[in-house]
Design a protein around this motif. Structure first.
Motif, PDB file in Angstrom:
ATOM      1  N   SER A 190       1.108  -1.097   0.180  1.00  0.00           N
ATOM      2  CA  SER A 190      -0.079   0.088   0.112  1.00  0.00           C
ATOM      3  C   SER A 190       1.006   1.596  -0.137  1.00  0.00           C
ATOM      4  O   SER A 190       1.826   0.927   0.244  1.00  0.00           O
ATOM      5  CB  SER A 190      -0.897   0.072   1.354  1.00  0.00           C
ATOM      6  OG  SER A 190      -1.814  -0.967   0.900  1.00  0.00           O
ATOM      7  N   LYS A 191      -0.032   2.140  -0.671  1.00  0.00           N
ATOM      8  CA  LYS A 191       0.801   3.732  -0.700  1.00  0.00           C
ATOM      9  C   LYS A 191       0.007   4.693   0.685  1.00  0.00           C
ATOM     10  O   LYS A 191      -0.976   4.138   0.676  1.00  0.00           O
ATOM     11  CB  LYS A 191       1.079   4.375  -1.746  1.00  0.00           C
ATOM     12  CG  LYS A 191       1.909   3.460  -2.989  1.00  0.00           C
ATOM     13  CD  LYS A 191       1.135   4.467  -4.651  1.00  0.00           C
ATOM     14  CE  LYS A 191       1.686   3.724  -5.827  1.00  0.00           C
ATOM     15  NZ  LYS A 191       1.569   4.207  -6.823  1.00  0.00           N
ATOM     16  N   ASP A 192       1.670   5.145   0.491  1.00  0.00           N
ATOM     17  CA  ASP A 192       0.451   7.017   1.963  1.00  0.00           C
ATOM     18  C   ASP A 192      -0.403   8.032   1.320  1.00  0.00           C
ATOM     19  O   ASP A 192       0.423   8.880   0.937  1.00  0.00           O
ATOM     20  CB  ASP A 192       1.111   7.562   2.292  1.00  0.00           C
ATOM     21  CG  ASP A 192       2.140   6.644   3.563  1.00  0.00           C
ATOM     22  OD1 ASP A 192       1.208   6.191   3.990  1.00  0.00           O
ATOM     23  OD2 ASP A 192       3.386   6.796   4.115  1.00  0.00           O
ATOM     24  N   ARG A 193      -1.127   7.506  -0.254  1.00  0.00           N
ATOM     25  CA  ARG A 193      -1.652   8.635  -1.106  1.00  0.00           C
ATOM     26  C   ARG A 193      -3.273   7.703  -1.038  1.00  0.00           C
ATOM     27  O   ARG A 193      -4.293   6.925  -0.805  1.00  0.00           O
ATOM     28  CB  ARG A 193      -0.908   7.554  -2.737  1.00  0.00           C
ATOM     29  CG  ARG A 193      -1.356   8.753  -3.754  1.00  0.00           C
ATOM     30  CD  ARG A 193      -0.576   9.836  -3.628  1.00  0.00           C
ATOM     31  NE  ARG A 193      -0.961  10.445  -4.778  1.00  0.00           N
ATOM     32  CZ  ARG A 193      -0.313  11.656  -4.614  1.00  0.00           C
ATOM     33  NH1 ARG A 193      -0.182  12.709  -3.451  1.00  0.00           N
ATOM     34  NH2 ARG A 193      -1.033  12.653  -6.016  1.00  0.00           N
ATOM     35  N   ILE A 194      -4.382   9.431  -1.057  1.00  0.00           N
ATOM     36  CA  ILE A 194      -5.504   8.957  -1.211  1.00  0.00           C
ATOM     37  C   ILE A 194      -6.163   9.514  -2.372  1.00  0.00           C
ATOM     38  O   ILE A 194      -5.282  10.954  -3.266  1.00  0.00           O
ATOM     39  CB  ILE A 194      -6.607   9.921  -0.293  1.00  0.00           C
ATOM     40  CG1 ILE A 194      -7.639   9.561   0.361  1.00  0.00           C
ATOM     41  CG2 ILE A 194      -5.873  11.466   0.385  1.00  0.00           C
ATOM     42  CD1 ILE A 194      -8.808   9.458   1.442  1.00  0.00           C
ATOM     43  N   THR A 195      -7.277   9.242  -3.395  1.00  0.00           N
ATOM     44  CA  THR A 195      -7.505   9.460  -4.403  1.00  0.00           C
ATOM     45  C   THR A 195      -8.912   9.463  -4.888  1.00  0.00           C
ATOM     46  O   THR A 195      -9.595   9.245  -3.691  1.00  0.00           O
ATOM     47  CB  THR A 195      -6.974   9.195  -5.830  1.00  0.00           C
ATOM     48  OG1 THR A 195      -7.542   7.464  -5.252  1.00  0.00           O
ATOM     49  CG2 THR A 195      -5.496   9.122  -5.321  1.00  0.00           C
ATOM     50  N   ALA A 196      -9.154  10.630  -5.118  1.00  0.00           N
ATOM     51  CA  ALA A 196     -11.298  10.608  -6.092  1.00  0.00           C
ATOM     52  C   ALA A 196     -11.028  10.747  -7.235  1.00  0.00           C
ATOM     53  O   ALA A 196      -9.726  11.410  -7.336  1.00  0.00           O
ATOM     54  CB  ALA A 196     -11.268  11.259  -4.768  1.00  0.00           C
ATOM     55  N   GLY A 197     -12.183  11.124  -7.801  1.00  0.00           N
ATOM     56  CA  GLY A 197     -12.519  11.089  -8.997  1.00  0.00           C
ATOM     57  C   GLY A 197     -11.609  10.663 -10.050  1.00  0.00           C
ATOM     58  O   GLY A 197     -11.253  11.272 -11.003  1.00  0.00           O
ATOM     59  N   LEU A 244      -1.205  10.912   1.968  1.00  0.00           N
ATOM     60  CA  LEU A 244      -1.191  10.654   3.630  1.00  0.00           C
ATOM     61  C   LEU A 244      -1.075  10.581   4.699  1.00  0.00           C
ATOM     62  O   LEU A 244      -0.849   8.814   4.699  1.00  0.00           O
ATOM     63  CB  LEU A 244      -2.961  10.707   2.975  1.00  0.00           C
ATOM     64  CG  LEU A 244      -3.237  11.102   4.723  1.00  0.00           C
ATOM     65  CD1 LEU A 244      -3.563  11.670   5.165  1.00  0.00           C
ATOM     66  CD2 LEU A 244      -5.296   9.662   4.217  1.00  0.00           C
ATOM     67  N   THR A 245       0.252  10.838   5.186  1.00  0.00           N
ATOM     68  CA  THR A 245       1.364   9.531   5.864  1.00  0.00           C
ATOM     69  C   THR A 245       0.407   8.802   6.953  1.00  0.00           C
ATOM     70  O   THR A 245      -0.642   9.461   7.563  1.00  0.00           O
ATOM     71  CB  THR A 245       2.139  10.944   6.880  1.00  0.00           C
ATOM     72  OG1 THR A 245       2.898  11.903   5.955  1.00  0.00           O
ATOM     73  CG2 THR A 245       3.642  10.414   7.524  1.00  0.00           C
ATOM     74  N   GLY A 246       0.491   7.801   6.989  1.00  0.00           N
ATOM     75  CA  GLY A 246       0.211   6.524   7.938  1.00  0.00           C
ATOM     76  C   GLY A 246      -1.128   5.669   7.083  1.00  0.00           C
ATOM     77  O   GLY A 246      -0.903   4.712   7.596  1.00  0.00           O
ATOM     78  N   LYS A 247      -1.522   5.972   5.939  1.00  0.00           N
ATOM     79  CA  LYS A 247      -2.062   5.448   5.420  1.00  0.00           C
ATOM     80  C   LYS A 247      -2.485   4.131   4.652  1.00  0.00           C
ATOM     81  O   LYS A 247      -2.802   3.488   5.209  1.00  0.00           O
ATOM     82  CB  LYS A 247      -2.826   6.545   3.901  1.00  0.00           C
ATOM     83  CG  LYS A 247      -4.214   5.791   3.363  1.00  0.00           C
ATOM     84  CD  LYS A 247      -4.415   6.745   2.712  1.00  0.00           C
ATOM     85  CE  LYS A 247      -5.967   6.032   1.313  1.00  0.00           C
ATOM     86  NZ  LYS A 247      -6.064   4.639   1.092  1.00  0.00           N
ATOM     87  N   ALA A 248      -0.836   3.561   4.391  1.00  0.00           N
ATOM     88  CA  ALA A 248      -1.031   2.450   3.823  1.00  0.00           C
ATOM     89  C   ALA A 248      -0.971   1.715   4.750  1.00  0.00           C
ATOM     90  O   ALA A 248      -1.446   0.837   4.966  1.00  0.00           O
ATOM     91  CB  ALA A 248       0.341   2.531   3.173  1.00  0.00           C
ATOM     92  N   LYS A 249      -0.282   2.252   6.140  1.00  0.00           N
ATOM     93  CA  LYS A 249       0.034   0.886   7.210  1.00  0.00           C
ATOM     94  C   LYS A 249      -1.992   1.076   7.724  1.00  0.00           C
ATOM     95  O   LYS A 249      -2.098   0.057   8.744  1.00  0.00           O
ATOM     96  CB  LYS A 249       0.170   1.803   8.540  1.00  0.00           C
ATOM     97  CG  LYS A 249       0.359   0.694   9.783  1.00  0.00           C
ATOM     98  CD  LYS A 249       1.439   1.528  10.939  1.00  0.00           C
ATOM     99  CE  LYS A 249       1.470   0.761  12.405  1.00  0.00           C
ATOM    100  NZ  LYS A 249       2.403   1.263  13.060  1.00  0.00           N
ATOM    101  N   ILE A 250      -2.782   1.624   7.836  1.00  0.00           N
ATOM    102  CA  ILE A 250      -4.098   1.752   7.748  1.00  0.00           C
ATOM    103  C   ILE A 250      -5.107   0.327   7.160  1.00  0.00           C
ATOM    104  O   ILE A 250      -5.674   0.159   7.304  1.00  0.00           O
ATOM    105  CB  ILE A 250      -4.561   3.113   8.481  1.00  0.00           C
ATOM    106  CG1 ILE A 250      -4.118   3.892   9.215  1.00  0.00           C
ATOM    107  CG2 ILE A 250      -6.522   2.775   9.288  1.00  0.00           C
ATOM    108  CD1 ILE A 250      -4.343   5.622   9.603  1.00  0.00           C
ATOM    109  N   SER A 251      -4.696   1.289   5.850  1.00  0.00           N
ATOM    110  CA  SER A 251      -5.083   0.270   4.786  1.00  0.00           C
ATOM    111  C   SER A 251      -4.824  -0.851   4.840  1.00  0.00           C
ATOM    112  O   SER A 251      -5.269  -1.445   4.738  1.00  0.00           O
ATOM    113  CB  SER A 251      -3.862   1.086   3.769  1.00  0.00           C
ATOM    114  OG  SER A 251      -5.093   0.722   2.646  1.00  0.00           O
ATOM    115  N   ASN A 252      -3.744  -1.033   5.246  1.00  0.00           N
ATOM    116  CA  ASN A 252      -3.102  -2.821   4.701  1.00  0.00           C
ATOM    117  C   ASN A 252      -3.983  -3.900   6.154  1.00  0.00           C
ATOM    118  O   ASN A 252      -4.448  -4.206   6.159  1.00  0.00           O
ATOM    119  CB  ASN A 252      -1.615  -2.795   5.673  1.00  0.00           C
ATOM    120  CG  ASN A 252      -1.681  -4.413   5.538  1.00  0.00           C
ATOM    121  OD1 ASN A 252      -1.602  -4.980   3.963  1.00  0.00           O
ATOM    122  ND2 ASN A 252       0.574  -4.543   6.171  1.00  0.00           N
TER     123      ASN A 252
END
Length: 428
Positions: free
Chosen positions: A41-48, A56-64
């Motif tokens: 996972s990446k520390d990245r959030i996207t839309a559209g 988004l720092t920490g997103k990869a860990k939360i997502s995983n």
């Protein structure tokens, strides 16, 4: 490119298979299991369709963590998925699949894009059963909605499997099943699963598996059914204008909340089935019931007691389980004059199921003994060990999402087996 992944010692990575907006998929170099991949996972959030994107720092860990907990639930109740195990804080190992380029969406409540495509339908309209929609993965054309006929007509072929009517039908049924399993799980936390999307892949064996990632990018979650409390990526989509650090921190807190709540949905059913046999000679019959219970993820124990010869001991065993603080279903295995089931039923508020060990010689007498009980007693009677286990599971499933989900997945797998057999016969 050959490297060892430092967060997961011993995992040697090969080349990059594919990179998406929020993840990378790597080959795993292994002589024993060459059909596995490493999903990072990446520390990245996207839309559209990626037009809107932020680090988004920490997103990869939360997502995983979120993805692992979701797939552990799905695997525990018998669904066929590509997920194998976590591999460090930000990655997991999965079966290598060729991905079907379709997003499978389930909706319980009308909201979001559905309202734009169906003017006149009020927000909050409930779909019973859940509505299932499909979208072709094509960012350039904003993932257009596709019909079942379009998917079949596309003639997709992956690992020797052509995606035809049977395959589409299975994925459609499995999509609804995944949604209902997770909906039931979230409901136990007073949180409504509004809609979600999943994807499928075909592994090297030609099996269709629930694949890719299921995390907070995949669904809408409304605690207490209140849209204002949403904890999903829609919060990010709804931001108009500049996305500030404060916005990103709020989104991260929401995602952390989701991952923490999933800890309470772990596949550990808090319930019990107790099989009481009137004689050790009935153990073979009871073991068949036990095996069927375990296949349905039911914790089960066997005991020997005679309501006629050791009434006090029977009452002592009953009191032991009544005092356990756990929901219990009793299955009474006794033939001839069946006093065990009626005595249990007359002395407990828990459900009692009679399953006498009948043979061709005694079936009429022993079944009648279990059916003809005194008034005021509610014990039911079934003839077959599997039926006793299923009845116990249905009782526990009313209040236990793991047991309910095991039954739901069993229905899916039964239908899939019948359709597979039909296909074999049809093609002879």
């Amino acid at each position: 490119m050959n490297l060892f992944y430092t967060d997961a010692p011993g995992i040697k990575l090969g080349g990059l298979v594919i990179e998406g907006k929020t993840k990378r998929v790597w080959e795993i170099l292994s002589e024993e299991k060459p059909s596995l991949v490493f999903v990072e996972s990446k520390d990245r959030i996207t839309a559209g369709d990626g037009v809107k994107a932020h680090d988004l720092t920490g997103k990869a860990k939360i997502s995983n963590a979120t993805n692992a907990k979701v797939f552990q639930i799905l695997n525990a109740v018998g669904l066929k998925t590509a997920f194998v195990k976590s591999a460090g804080d930000t990655a997991f190992i999965a079966e290598r699949c060729q991905m079907v380029p379709i997003e499978w969406v389930s909706r319980r409540v009308a909201t979001g894009s559905f309202l734009k495509r169906h003017p006149g339908v009020p927000e909050g309209y409930r779909f019973n059963p859940p509505l299932q929609e499909t979208f072709y993965k094509d960012d350039a054309n904003h993932d257009p909605q596709w019909s079942e006929q379009q998917i079949i007509s596309a003639g997709f072929s992956f690992n020797g499997i052509t995606i035809g009517k049977d395959e589409v039908d299975y994925m459609r049924r499995a999509t609804i099943c995944v949604f209902e399993v997770l909906e039931r799980a979230w409901k136990s936390r007073t949180c409504d699963l509004i809609d979600m999307k999943i994807e499928f892949g075909v592994n090297d064996k030609g099996e269709i598996l629930v694949a890719d990632v299921i995390d907070s990018d995949s669904w809408r979650l409304w605690p207490s059914g209140d849209k204002r409390l949403m904890k999903d990526k829609q919060v990010y989509r709804n931001i108009v204008g500049e996305v500030t650090q404060s916005h990103l921190e709020e989104i991260k807190r929401n995602f952390e909340w989701v991952a923490e709540q999933l800890d309470h949905l772990a596949p550990s059913p808090h319930c019990m089935v107790v099989i009481l046999m009137g004689s050790p000679s009935d153990e073979g019959h009871c073991k068949k019931i036990m095996d069927s219970c375990r296949a349905l993820r039911l914790p089960v124990q066997m005991r020997v007691t005679s309501a006629h010869k050791g009434t006090a001991d029977t009452m002592s065993i009953l009191a032991e389980y009544e005092g356990s603080g756990m929901p219990v279903v009793f299955i009474a295995v006794a033939g001839r004059s069946n006093g065990l089931g009626p005595v249990l039923s007359g002395n407990t508020a828990f459900p009692v199921i009679n399953c006498p060990p009948v043979t061709a010689d005694n079936v009429d007498r022993d079944i009648w003994s279990s059916l003809c009980v005194p008034s005021g007693l509610g014990c039911t009677t079934v003839m077959y060990p599997e039926a006793a286990a299923l009845a116990a599971a249905q009782i526990h499933g009313l209040h236990n999402h793991i047991i309910w989900s095991s039954l739901r997945v069993r229905q899916l797998n039964t239908i899939a087996s019948l359709k597979a057999a039909d296909k074999v016969v049809r093609e002879k």
